[in-house]
Motif scaffolding. Structure first.
Motif, PDB file in Angstrom:
ATOM      1  N   PRO A  20      18.522 -47.604-151.742  1.00 39.63           N
ATOM      2  CA  PRO A  20      18.227 -46.041-150.669  1.00 39.63           C
ATOM      3  C   PRO A  20      19.346 -45.417-150.407  1.00 39.63           C
ATOM      4  O   PRO A  20      19.581 -44.518-149.694  1.00 39.63           O
ATOM      5  N   GLN A  59      14.365 -37.442-144.360  1.00 42.84           N
ATOM      6  CA  GLN A  59      14.596 -38.350-145.561  1.00 42.84           C
ATOM      7  C   GLN A  59      15.760 -37.844-146.357  1.00 42.84           C
ATOM      8  O   GLN A  59      16.494 -38.476-146.868  1.00 42.84           O
ATOM      9  N   SER A  88      19.698 -43.172-145.510  1.00 45.53           N
ATOM     10  CA  SER A  88      19.188 -44.527-145.717  1.00 45.53           C
ATOM     11  C   SER A  88      19.225 -45.273-144.430  1.00 45.53           C
ATOM     12  O   SER A  88      18.817 -46.496-144.470  1.00 45.53           O
ATOM     13  N   TYR A  91      15.731 -47.398-144.295  1.00 41.90           N
ATOM     14  CA  TYR A  91      15.682 -48.270-145.215  1.00 41.90           C
ATOM     15  C   TYR A  91      16.339 -49.421-144.624  1.00 41.90           C
ATOM     16  O   TYR A  91      16.088 -50.594-145.003  1.00 41.90           O
ATOM     17  N   ILE A  95      14.003 -52.344-143.940  1.00 43.93           N
ATOM     18  CA  ILE A  95      13.501 -52.988-145.189  1.00 43.93           C
ATOM     19  C   ILE A  95      14.689 -54.096-145.523  1.00 43.93           C
ATOM     20  O   ILE A  95      14.544 -55.214-145.698  1.00 43.93           O
ATOM     21  N   GLU A 140       6.827 -47.946-149.052  1.00 49.83           N
ATOM     22  CA  GLU A 140       8.164 -47.513-148.681  1.00 49.83           C
ATOM     23  C   GLU A 140       9.112 -47.157-149.835  1.00 49.83           C
ATOM     24  O   GLU A 140       9.901 -46.735-149.802  1.00 49.83           O
ATOM     25  N   LEU A 141       8.785 -48.094-150.943  1.00 43.83           N
ATOM     26  CA  LEU A 141       9.599 -48.326-152.135  1.00 43.83           C
ATOM     27  C   LEU A 141       9.348 -47.224-153.091  1.00 43.83           C
ATOM     28  O   LEU A 141       8.422 -46.795-153.357  1.00 43.83           O
TER      29      LEU A 141
END
Length: 190
Positions: A20, A59, A88, A91, A95, A140-141
């Motif tokens: 990300p 984003q 980022s 993320y 994640i 989300e990916l």
């Protein structure tokens, strides 16, 4: 002289290799196809791309903008270039850090003694936790392949499978009644 007001939707190809932490460059090309350059001459404004009325995105953020005119050939063309950078933070915290922690938990399977009786249960729990986590965050990916992060996730999933297999083999050897061969002892030390 014509100043139209239009809302355009556009798409551009993206490179998710560094997701990300990626940065994308999109070109918006405005060209008059049905008229020659002598009939309609498209030029850029003196301010280039104005971003005062732009709504902030959670984003993406705009890194830079540029505009250039192309008078070559028979058509008049203006190209606007936007360079965008993905934010980022979301993320990283939701994640990447949990995936790193689950990967570390995989390593601690080898610390547990075989006599504890929980070694296989622990290995399976960590593997299933990782699989469930991937199921939850898959939305989300990016949907396309080719990112380093996607390869990292696949490697961790592979290491999880290897950990479960090695743990099962190790427990089988631990509870084996006959003498363990030296080559198996060497592999287990590694």
């Amino acid at each position: 002289f014509w100043q139209p007001f239009e809302v355009f939707e556009s798409k551009c190809t993206i490179d998710i290799t560094h997701f990300p932490f990626d940065q994308q460059t999109c070109d918006l090309v405005f060209v008059v196809w049905s008229y020659f350059i002598d009939d309609v001459n498209v030029t850029k404004g003196s301010n280039g791309i104005e971003t005062e009325d732009m709504e902030e995105s959670a984003q993406w953020s705009i890194v830079s903008t540029s505009a250039k005119e192309d008078k070559e050939g028979t058509e008049s063309k203006v190209t606007f270039t936007l360079t965008l950078q993905r934010s980022s933070g979301y993320y990283i915290f939701n994640i990447i850090i949990p995936v790193i922690f689950l990967g570390l938990l995989n390593v601690f399977t080898y610390v547990l003694p075989a006599d504890s009786g929980e070694k296989m249960g622990y290995a399976m729990t960590v593997f299933l936790s990782f699989a469930v986590f991937l199921t939850i965050v898959s939305s989300e990916l990016p949907k396309s392949s080719g990112s380093y992060f996607g390869y990292y996730l696949m490697a961790l999933l592979g290491f999880g499978v290897i950990t479960v297999c090695v743990t099962a083999f190790e427990l089988r050897m631990h509870h084996w009644q006959s003498r363990v061969p030296n080559w198996v002892k060497t592999i287990m030390r590694c």
